[in-house]
Design an enzyme around this catalytic site. Structure first.
Site, PDB file in Angstrom:
ATOM      1  N   ARG A  71       1.729  -7.915   6.019  1.00  0.00           N
ATOM      2  CA  ARG A  71       1.824  -7.391   4.573  1.00  0.00           C
ATOM      3  C   ARG A  71       2.392  -8.335   3.368  1.00  0.00           C
ATOM      4  NH1 ARG A  71       5.433  -2.819   2.932  1.00  0.00           N
ATOM      5  NH2 ARG A  71       3.606  -2.955   1.415  1.00  0.00           N
ATOM      6  N   LYS A 114      -7.943   1.230  -5.546  1.00  0.00           N
ATOM      7  CA  LYS A 114      -7.819   1.924  -3.945  1.00  0.00           C
ATOM      8  C   LYS A 114      -6.321   2.212  -3.765  1.00  0.00           C
ATOM      9  CE  LYS A 114      -7.650  -2.604  -1.767  1.00  0.00           C
ATOM     10  NZ  LYS A 114      -6.494  -2.844  -1.132  1.00  0.00           N
ATOM     11  N   ASP A 115      -5.501   1.726  -4.564  1.00  0.00           N
ATOM     12  CA  ASP A 115      -4.154   1.584  -4.486  1.00  0.00           C
ATOM     13  C   ASP A 115      -3.797   2.907  -5.493  1.00  0.00           C
ATOM     14  OD1 ASP A 115      -3.620  -0.934  -3.008  1.00  0.00           O
ATOM     15  OD2 ASP A 115      -2.868  -1.418  -4.915  1.00  0.00           O
ATOM     16  N   CYS A 135      -2.702   5.819   1.129  1.00  0.00           N
ATOM     17  CA  CYS A 135      -2.997   4.968   2.150  1.00  0.00           C
ATOM     18  C   CYS A 135      -2.835   5.261   3.430  1.00  0.00           C
ATOM     19  CB  CYS A 135      -1.663   4.050   1.374  1.00  0.00           C
ATOM     20  SG  CYS A 135      -2.199   3.329  -0.235  1.00  0.00           S
ATOM     21  N   ARG A 194      -7.390   2.406   8.061  1.00  0.00           N
ATOM     22  CA  ARG A 194      -8.487   2.978   7.425  1.00  0.00           C
ATOM     23  C   ARG A 194      -8.772   1.583   8.845  1.00  0.00           C
ATOM     24  NH1 ARG A 194     -12.361   0.180   5.243  1.00  0.00           N
ATOM     25  NH2 ARG A 194     -10.448  -0.854   3.761  1.00  0.00           N
ATOM     26  N   ARG A 195      -8.623   0.638   8.389  1.00  0.00           N
ATOM     27  CA  ARG A 195      -9.106  -0.775   8.829  1.00  0.00           C
ATOM     28  C   ARG A 195      -8.925  -1.005  10.575  1.00  0.00           C
ATOM     29  NH1 ARG A 195      -7.562  -4.344   3.643  1.00  0.00           N
ATOM     30  NH2 ARG A 195      -9.703  -3.877   3.152  1.00  0.00           N
ATOM     31  N   ARG A 204       0.341 -13.265   3.041  1.00  0.00           N
ATOM     32  CA  ARG A 204      -0.436 -12.885   4.584  1.00  0.00           C
ATOM     33  C   ARG A 204      -1.133 -14.265   4.918  1.00  0.00           C
ATOM     34  NH1 ARG A 204      -3.116  -7.099   3.726  1.00  0.00           N
ATOM     35  NH2 ARG A 204      -1.699  -6.156   1.680  1.00  0.00           N
TER      36      ARG A 204
END
Length: 311
Positions: A146, A79-80, A241, A128-129, A152
């Site tokens: 981040r 996904k990166d 991203c 997106r989230r 986190r």
């Protein structure tokens, strides 16, 4: 035979993924050395990804070392990966895919998205989230969090947020399943392209025989069909991203079903479409889906997002 030099970021999750790939290679009798490389995304933690340039944030430094021949392959969270790789680079393998859902983790057992009476602040670095939350659960507040997973969680424990919104794969791989409060439905939280799988990147100078051995040891064909479709969709939209694009391919009986779309940054507009076709047309499916999404209003959403991000 010289060990295969695996380039990776230095976080615990990245190292887990690198060792996972090393274990797959070892089963085929291939030795490995793991080489840790810091990336821009690891070095700059106090600025949103969208502000430091979303393309190559977690990959550029590894690609430099690939081109120099310092490492043979680079291991990434799929996904990166940016929608278009630089000339000479290729994703040669994808591992078996983990569960693709987003999850909410927290030390608080009462966390629940659908109850406006419960004040909730979710930590996430994903546009997106955030956009998806604004669309389906506008009462939920978010804050930029981040860093690696352990960082986190420490920020959450220190009171920066009530819960974290993350990919199941990373949470599970790091052994934090006990903190999962909700596994979010794919119908609402369709994941980022490639979420849940590990990608192997190589440069054109990689020995052909070694390349074949790596693919044989690591690549999962079923995942590969789905990722070809998803990444083709991402490439057509030229998404990074910082753009809330989503897509998920699933495989069954020789066909790929590809569902994807885009949501505006404020969550007010969301376009989603679905296509299906044979595995040998996976990349064409991605282009078809992109065309349908753009025609259904996605083009306007995308244009507005690019203007907003450029400010």
């Amino acid at each position: 035979m010289k060990p295969i030099r695996i380039g990776t970021r230095g976080s615990k999750l990245a190292l887990y993924q690198a060792h996972y790939v090393a274990d797959l290679l070892a089963k085929q009798g291939l030795g490995t050395d793991i080489v840790i490389i810091d990336t821009k995304g690891d070095q700059i933690l106090d600025v949103a990804i969208s502000k430091i340039g979303s393309k190559g944030v977690f990959t550029e430094e590894l690609e430099i070392q690939l081109a120099k021949g310092v490492i043979d392959i680079a291991v990434h969270s799929a996904k990166d990966m940016q929608s278009t790789l630089p000339d000479g680079f290729e994703l040669i393998a994808f591992t078996v895919r983990e569960r693709t859902n987003d999850v909410i983790i927290s030390h608080r057992p009462d966390i629940h998205l659908s109850n406006p009476a419960i004040h909730t602040v979710l930590g996430t670095s994903s546009t997106r989230r955030v956009a998806t939350l604004k669309h389906f659960y506008p009462h939920v507040q978010t804050t930029e969090i981040r860093g690696n997973l352990q960082t986190r969680i420490a920020k959450m424990e220190a009171g920066a947020c009530d819960a974290l919104l993350l990919a199941y794969a990373g949470v599970h791989r790091m052994g934090y399943d006990h903190l999962i409060r909700h596994v979010l439905p794919l119908e609402e939280f369709t994941p980022a392209v490639g979420q849940g799988t590990i990608a192997i990147e190589a440069f054109e100078g990689l020995d052909g025989q070694l390349r074949k051995q790596i693919i044989q040891a690591v690549h999962d064909p079923t995942t590969g069909y789905c990722l070809r479709a998803e990444r083709s969709y991402l490439k057509e939209l030229d998404g990074g991203c910082s753009i809330p694009i989503f897509a998920l391919g699933t495989y069954a009986e020789g066909e790929v079903t590809l569902k994807g779309g885009i949501v505006s940054l404020d969550g007010s507009k969301r376009v989603e479409k679905q296509v299906c076709g044979p595995i040998d047309e996976a990349e064409a499916l991605g282009r078809t889906l992109a065309g349908q999404v753009l025609a259904a209003g996605g083009k306007e959403i995308l244009s507005k997002i690019r203007i907003q991000l450029a400010k």
